[in-house]
Design a protein around this motif. Structure first.
Motif, PDB file in Angstrom:
ATOM      1  N   ARG A  80     -99.959  30.236  89.428  1.00 33.53           N
ATOM      2  CA  ARG A  80    -101.137  30.920  88.513  1.00 33.53           C
ATOM      3  C   ARG A  80    -102.384  29.689  88.385  1.00 33.53           C
ATOM      4  O   ARG A  80    -102.256  28.552  88.186  1.00 33.53           O
ATOM      5  CB  ARG A  80    -100.642  31.105  87.306  1.00 33.53           C
ATOM      6  N   THR A  84    -107.291  30.478  84.064  1.00 29.20           N
ATOM      7  CA  THR A  84    -107.150  31.907  83.441  1.00 29.20           C
ATOM      8  C   THR A  84    -105.760  32.527  83.264  1.00 29.20           C
ATOM      9  O   THR A  84    -105.396  33.243  82.817  1.00 29.20           O
ATOM     10  CB  THR A  84    -107.878  32.912  84.535  1.00 29.20           C
ATOM     11  N   SER A  85    -104.807  31.523  83.727  1.00 26.01           N
ATOM     12  CA  SER A  85    -103.411  32.268  83.908  1.00 26.01           C
ATOM     13  C   SER A  85    -102.959  33.221  84.767  1.00 26.01           C
ATOM     14  O   SER A  85    -102.077  33.675  84.704  1.00 26.01           O
ATOM     15  CB  SER A  85    -102.892  32.238  82.605  1.00 26.01           C
ATOM     16  N   ARG A  86    -103.779  33.653  85.435  1.00 28.47           N
ATOM     17  CA  ARG A  86    -103.603  34.815  86.291  1.00 28.47           C
ATOM     18  C   ARG A  86    -103.284  34.532  87.616  1.00 28.47           C
ATOM     19  O   ARG A  86    -103.274  33.191  88.037  1.00 28.47           O
ATOM     20  CB  ARG A  86    -105.099  35.834  86.602  1.00 28.47           C
ATOM     21  N   VAL A  90    -103.740  37.286  92.769  1.00 22.96           N
ATOM     22  CA  VAL A  90    -104.436  38.370  92.306  1.00 22.96           C
ATOM     23  C   VAL A  90    -105.852  37.718  92.342  1.00 22.96           C
ATOM     24  O   VAL A  90    -106.683  38.611  92.624  1.00 22.96           O
ATOM     25  CB  VAL A  90    -104.091  38.565  90.948  1.00 22.96           C
ATOM     26  N   GLU A  91    -106.052  36.798  91.716  1.00 15.84           N
ATOM     27  CA  GLU A  91    -107.603  36.273  91.758  1.00 15.84           C
ATOM     28  C   GLU A  91    -108.042  36.346  93.121  1.00 15.84           C
ATOM     29  O   GLU A  91    -109.248  36.558  93.205  1.00 15.84           O
ATOM     30  CB  GLU A  91    -107.602  34.739  91.539  1.00 15.84           C
TER      31      GLU A  91
ATOM     32  N   THR B  68    -109.850  35.824  79.937  1.00 16.54           N
ATOM     33  CA  THR B  68    -109.045  36.893  79.726  1.00 16.54           C
ATOM     34  C   THR B  68    -109.404  37.778  78.753  1.00 16.54           C
ATOM     35  O   THR B  68    -110.521  37.464  77.695  1.00 16.54           O
ATOM     36  CB  THR B  68    -107.592  36.178  79.230  1.00 16.54           C
ATOM     37  N   LYS B 205     -97.751  37.770  80.942  1.00 14.15           N
ATOM     38  CA  LYS B 205     -98.787  37.045  81.098  1.00 14.15           C
ATOM     39  C   LYS B 205    -100.093  37.812  81.452  1.00 14.15           C
ATOM     40  O   LYS B 205    -101.227  37.573  81.618  1.00 14.15           O
ATOM     41  CB  LYS B 205     -98.539  35.815  82.080  1.00 14.15           C
ATOM     42  N   ASP B 206     -99.804  39.087  82.061  1.00 14.12           N
ATOM     43  CA  ASP B 206    -100.981  39.878  82.343  1.00 14.12           C
ATOM     44  C   ASP B 206    -101.621  40.729  81.349  1.00 14.12           C
ATOM     45  O   ASP B 206    -102.285  41.501  81.607  1.00 14.12           O
ATOM     46  CB  ASP B 206    -100.500  40.544  83.726  1.00 14.12           C
ATOM     47  N   THR B 209    -105.265  41.291  81.207  1.00 14.98           N
ATOM     48  CA  THR B 209    -105.968  42.408  81.948  1.00 14.98           C
ATOM     49  C   THR B 209    -105.376  43.524  81.845  1.00 14.98           C
ATOM     50  O   THR B 209    -105.910  44.743  82.249  1.00 14.98           O
ATOM     51  CB  THR B 209    -105.712  42.076  83.553  1.00 14.98           C
ATOM     52  N   THR B 224    -112.708  42.382  88.481  1.00 10.03           N
ATOM     53  CA  THR B 224    -112.642  40.958  88.257  1.00 10.03           C
ATOM     54  C   THR B 224    -114.227  40.646  88.474  1.00 10.03           C
ATOM     55  O   THR B 224    -114.849  41.012  89.210  1.00 10.03           O
ATOM     56  CB  THR B 224    -111.994  40.308  89.430  1.00 10.03           C
TER      57      THR B 224
END
Lengths: 307, 557, 289
Positions: A80, A84-86, A90-91, B68, B205-206, B209, B224
């Motif tokens: 991750r 952003t912890s994403r 996915v990023e 976020t 954690k998502d 989004t 994004t």
């Protein structure tokens, strides 16, 4: 053929692994601490900073961090983003299509323009058409992409209001970035195409062909072009890497959410997992492009075989 | 400070508002009224919605991409701006220090401000259909202090939070370890807005989004770094009294488009791609004002504007005379003309003129006077050398200015100040660094000078800038430790008598100026613009930070 | 010509090349313009009408006119003067960065091509890694490590330009190594250094020279790009890339801020490209670079 591909893919493995190690090492050398960058100018007690470092996994030795990254990457998990912890996957996945779209659009423009200009130039050697084409091409290789982009925005977005200057989804938003990105490649390809074509046209078998009464167009397209195109294709492979470079600038100027922008930001933020992920993807693209280029030789010129 | 420190590394752009938002200062008394109430600044409010204008999709030109959409985690003021529409705060601050019900119908505070009891509305539902209860409030607050969440702005805003107790499904008691009077002001921010516990558990954690709140708009999609879309919540019945409607919003949807480049953002507004934008570039200020289709929304930023922090521990700025010379040696009007095209206002203090407690008498302490600057430097032993740089004992009078090279405001200010101070014989060495390098340098005090920018709604912002506990590697990069100052700051924050409080902040400002710990250069304006023929009912809040669309509508244009 | 001149040697490659180059009008023009720009850079303090870094806020954002030929920027600085001084940075960037590329690239390329085997293998893997990065990224990472300033920008651009030189020099060295006279030299007991110096180097010189002339404009553009991204030179030193970047926010209100520095970059790059093309044709028309 399949053996060849397999061998090439195997050879690419050390490149990719080495690249990821080099990236990891270099990012470690960048001054600053990701947790501290994350905190930014906010107030944070040393304890809280330590907590965040721990959550980010930064309190482990470097080799452990790398091993952890590599182990997970092998299992398809890029981790991750620190910022952003994403998930990094996915990023990347959300931006990759944008970059690919841009690169492909630019490549298409470059190929059409470059091949066309080069061909016309070569066939009308030493005429006004030739001179004009080559002057255009020379300008093409001399104008920096970021300035061209600014000029295009000034003219088509601010003055005329024809095209959006931003990352509007769809074709309209793609035109300006793709054109600015394509110009350098188009010009390079045009120059190469011309010289390569001229060289081939001088060769004996073409003279023979022409002597045998084959019509010009057939000579050019059936015999000369396939041969002339080989070095140009090699260059195209390299150009594609250049396009990704250019994408960094184009995406920045046009505010297109793409890999280029992502990686620039991540380098600044010392966001190791994200940089690693993007570089990994770019390295794979590079390897794939090179392979594709080599394989295309066989397609164009049946004499070339891969053992 | 609240600079964009991170992710928003768009191209250096001029004069966009820095994106990071302020942490709430630690102790803050409920501030007194100043500025205008809701709608007051907005120009177009009051009027009834034009007939047949309901619906439509509003496009908004946002500046920064962000980390976020989770309001409890974000550090970006742009996210807070959007979050007010997806989430509702417990209370609303209609003007400084005045609170009206939000999700809480009423509330009580105990005598020493360590315990707050909120009585919640019973008719509120989250977008996922779950009921909004006291559990959700407790869940949200507990979540914010959980270290694994890495919350920043909300973590600061919640202050010395101890625990929440659910008394009954619609009553929650929030306890603090220390007195925390500013808490109401904090819960009025979207940072502390309740999130749906079910949705947080579902998305983990998502959630960032997939934000799920109680607000007038439901989150629809996030592309994004490009756009956030939200659609009307038809079940919304709990808008605060400050808007034209208590029911569902008129707009069908809002799309916030991220357009970092300010000139492009403006081009998008002019061409109608968006109907409203934030951060109008100062370069375009006059053009926008003249444009018959556009309406400017503006207000002076509250808190501390563009300032310089001076390291009082590192020679030669450990000498108060050198620091004072920096005050007399700056022509702020010229600086504002060069850096912000004359749009911002010259600052006289470390607080902006619209902040409660700002003392107009600060205008008389220093004015541009290069002779005076030269005189104090001479007195301090720094004599003009042959190369135009002052010297003492063979050493040049050189100051190290550290700033982040990726921000064009910093770069422009640094460029200007270097030439400006050269005129009084001070050499400024510029260290424009990447953020990693910058933080490593200034946290340990390698700098003589560094910039600061700190929007806030309360004068207790001085704690961030001057309090001794923040001096070692914290936000007080002046590295200024002064017991008397600490005492003044604590006193001011604990005083409820407004006149007394104001007077304490006056002392703080004057002391700061006398010792020249910081220099205020410019009071920034927050600048929004919208198409006046298309958009109606926009509300700008009293601190000129957020625009609300709860009662906004689009006209056929 | 004097009588003492030794007997005329057969015209060499260089002599012919020079003759061909002079006949090429484009190349001559390009070379001339480039020399002019270098001269301007050198004589900047004499030529510039104003102070490139001095503040004059009362004259800020003046459009081009009689007083300031190319207008002024937001600080009231004369743009023409800044462009004249900016030539110094661009010229220095072009030369230094390419010098780094050439030095590093030649050494690694020679080692790789001449020794082959494991040395070659290792170096070529390194090149692969460098090429796997899109050029500007490598530069960005290097600058992030070294800190943003002109020196690191030069190093960064220099290093990211190295792979081409490594490949070309390696290729030439590889080819030369197999030639009979090199074999002969080796059999005759010449040391490696001597062989490289006497036999290999001269043979790779022509392509390297061409690469250098084509590499300089690339380096200038990369340097400007880094400045444009805010990672190059520090203010207030005038630099074309940084000027362009500063001018961006004035695109619709003061076009001259970004237009002239852009033209300056195009001019120098175009000039060197013209010259480089001519040089390539003159030295070896069959070189495909």
């Amino acid at each position: 053929m399949l053996t060849y591909v397999r061998r090439r893919v195997l050879l690419a493995v050390p490149t990719v692994v080495l690249t990821s190690m080099v990236v990891f090492l270099m990012l470690f050398l960048i001054p600053g601490d990701p947790a501290s960058i994350y905190i930014g100018e906010q107030t944070a007690s040393p304890e809280r900073l330590a907590q965040i470092r721990h959550v980010m996994g930064l309190d482990r030795p470097m080799y452990v961090q790398y091993a952890d990254f590599a182990w997970h990457a092998l299992h398809g998990d890029l981790g991750r983003s620190l910022q952003t912890s994403r998930p990094v996957a996915v990023e990347i996945a959300t931006r990759f299509p944008n970059t690919l779209e841009l690169a492909i659009a630019a490549m298409v423009i470059a190929v059409v323009l470059g091949f066309g200009l080069g061909l016309v130039s070569a066939l009308h050697r030493s005429t006004a058409v030739d001179t004009l084409s080559m002057v255009v091409a020379l300008f093409g290789v001399s104008v920096p992409v970021f300035w061209l982009a600014l000029l295009l925005i000034m003219l088509f977005s601010l003055r005329l209001g024809w095209l959006p200057a931003t990352s509007e989804p769809g074709l309209r938003g793609l035109v300006l970035p793709a054109v600015s990105l394509a110009l350098l490649s188009a010009a390079t390809l045009a120059r190469l195409m011309r010289s390569s074509m001229l060289e081939v046209l001088r060769l004996d078998y073409l003279t023979t062909a022409r002597a045998k009464g084959l019509r010009g167009a057939i000579v050019v397209f059936r015999h000369a072009l396939p041969n002339a195109v080989i070095p140009v294709i090699t260059a195209m492979g390299l150009q594609f890497g250049g396009l990704l470079s250019g994408a960094v600038l184009t995406e920045t100027i046009f505010a297109r959410p793409g890999l280029g922008k992502l990686v620039v930001d991540s380098i600044q933020n010392k966001d190791l997992p994200t940089v690693q992920g993007v570089i990994l993807v770019l390295a794979l693209i590079y390897v794939a492009m090179n392979l594709l280029v080599d394989l295309s030789y066989a397609f164009i010129d049946p004499r070339i075989r891969f053992e | 400070m609240t600079m964009r420190t991170g992710r928003s590394e768009e191209e250096p752009r001029r004069c966009d508002m820095p994106a990071r938002m302020s942490r709430r200062s630690f102790v803050r008394a409920a501030a007194a009224g100043l500025a205008m109430g809701f709608g007051g600044v907005a120009g177009t409010s009051g009027r009834a919605r034009a007939a047949g204008a309901q619906g439509g999709e509003l496009f908004y030109g946002l500046t920064n991409k962000f980390d976020t959409l989770d309001p409890n985690i974000t550090t970006f003021s742009d996210v807070a701006r959007m979050a007010y529409h997806i989430f509702d705060p417990l209370v609303w601050e209609s003007k400084a220090g005045t609170f009206v019900p939000g999700l809480a119908e009423r509330w009580e505070v105990n005598a020493d401000a360590t315990q707050y009891t909120f009585h919640l509305r019973r008719d509120v539902k989250f977008h996922d259909g779950t009921a909004f209860t006291a559990e959700a409030v407790k869940f949200t607050f507990d979540r914010i202090v959980d270290p694994s969440l890495k919350s920043q702005s909300a973590f600061s805003a919640i202050g010395p939070y101890d625990s929440s107790t659910v008394v009954d499904p619609y009553t929650v008691v929030v306890k603090f370890k220390d007195p925390y009077a500013p808490f109401l002001s904090s819960v009025a921010q979207s940072l502390l807005a309740p999130v749906s516990p079910d949705a947080v558990k579902k998305y983990g954690k998502d959630f960032g989004t997939h934000p799920v709140g109680t607000g007038p708009f439901k989150f629809d999609s996030y592309t994004t770094d490009s756009a956030v879309r939200m659609v009307r919540n038809p079940d919304y019945r709990w808008a605060p009294s400050i808007f034209k409607t208590r029911g569902p919003a008129y707009l069908d949807a809002i799309t916030y488009r991220i357009i970092p480049e300010s000139s492009t953002r403006l081009a998008a507004l002019k061409s109608g791609e968006v109907q409203i934008m934030q951060d109008v570039p100062t370069q375009e200020y006059q053009n926008v004002q003249r444009d018959p289709n556009l309406q400017l929304l503006q207000g002076l930023m509250t808190g501390s504007g563009w300032t310089m922090m001076i390291n009082v521990t590192k020679p030669p700025t450990d000498d108060v005379r050198v620091r004072q010379a920096l005050q007399w040696g700056i022509d702020k009007t010229a600086m504002i003309k060069a850096v912000w095209q004359g749009v911002f206002k010259p600052a006289s203090s470390i607080l902006t003129a619209s902040t409660f407690g700002y003392d107009p008498a600060t205008r008389n302490v220093y004015r541009y006077d290069p002779k005076q600057a030269g005189a104090v430097l001479d007195e301090a032993g720094w004599k003009m050398g042959s190369g135009g740089v002052r010297q003492k004992g063979g050493q040049d009078l050189a100051l190290e200015l550290y700033y982040r090279a990726d921000n064009s405001d910093f770069t422009a200010m640094a460029t200007f100040l270097q030439s400006m101070y050269a005129q009084i014989g001070i050499k400024i060495n510029l260290h424009g660094l990447s953020q990693g390098g910058y933080f490593s340098a200034v946290r340990v005090g390698q700098h003589n000078l560094q910039f600061w920018w700190e929007p806030d709604t309360d004068p207790d912002v001085v704690r961030i800038l001057l309090y001794s506990k923040n001096a070692d590697g914290g936000t007080n990069r002046n590295r200024y430790k002064n017991a008397e100052m600490d005492k003044l700051i604590d006193q001011a924050a604990a005083t409820t008598d407004l006149a007394k409080r104001k007077q304490l902040y006056s002392q703080i400002q004057m002391k700061t100026l006398r010792e020249s710990v910081m220099i205020g250069y410019a009071d920034p304006l927050n600048l929004f613009a919208y198409q006046k023929n298309r958009l109606d009912g926009v509300v700008l809040d009293w601190s000129a930070t957020n625009v609300f669309f709860h009662g906004a509508s689009l006209k056929k244009g | 010509m004097t009588a003492t001149r030794p007997a005329r040697r057969p015209r060499g490659l260089w002599h012919d090349a020079a003759a061909r180059l002079l006949q090429n009008r484009g190349a001559a023009a390009g070379g001339l313009v480039f020399v002019l720009i270098v001269a301007v850079a050198a004589a900047a303090p004499r030529l510039a009408p104003g102070n490139p870094i001095g503040l004059n806020v009362s004259e800020s954002l003046e459009p081009p006119g009689a007083h300031h030929w190319l207008g002024t920027d937001q600080f009231g600085r004369d743009i023409l003067s800044r462009i004249i001084y900016g030539a110094r940075v661009s010229v220095a960037m072009g030369f230094v960065a390419v010098a780094i590329s050439v030095a590093g690239g030649s050494i690694l390329g020679l080692l790789s091509g001449y020794y082959g085997g494991n040395v070659d293998m290792t170096i070529m893997r390194v090149v692969d890694v460098m090429l796997a990065f899109p050029g500007i990224l490598l530069a960005l990472v290097i600058i992030a490590v070294l800190g943003p300033n002109l020196g690191s920008a030069m190093v960064a651009v220099g290093i990211s330009g190295m792979p081409v030189f490594i490949r070309v020099v390696r290729g030439s060295a590889l080819a030369v190594r197999e030639l009979q006279y090199v074999e002969a030299a080796r059999v005759a007991g010449c040391g490696d250094v001597r062989i490289i110096y006497r036999h290999v180097l001269p043979n790779v010189l022509a392509p390297v020279i061409v690469l250098v002339t084509l590499g300089i404009p690339g380096a200038i553009i990369s340097g400007a790009a880094l400045s444009f991204l805010g990672l190059g030179i520090r203010p207030p030193t005038p630099d074309w890339g940084a000027m362009l970047s500063e001018g961006r926010s004035f695109m619709s209100t003061a076009w001259w801020l970004s237009t002239f520095p852009g033209l300056a970059i195009v001019t120098i790059v175009l000039a060197i490209n013209l010259f480089g093309d001519g040089l390539r044709d003159a030295l070896d028309p069959r070189l495909k670079l």
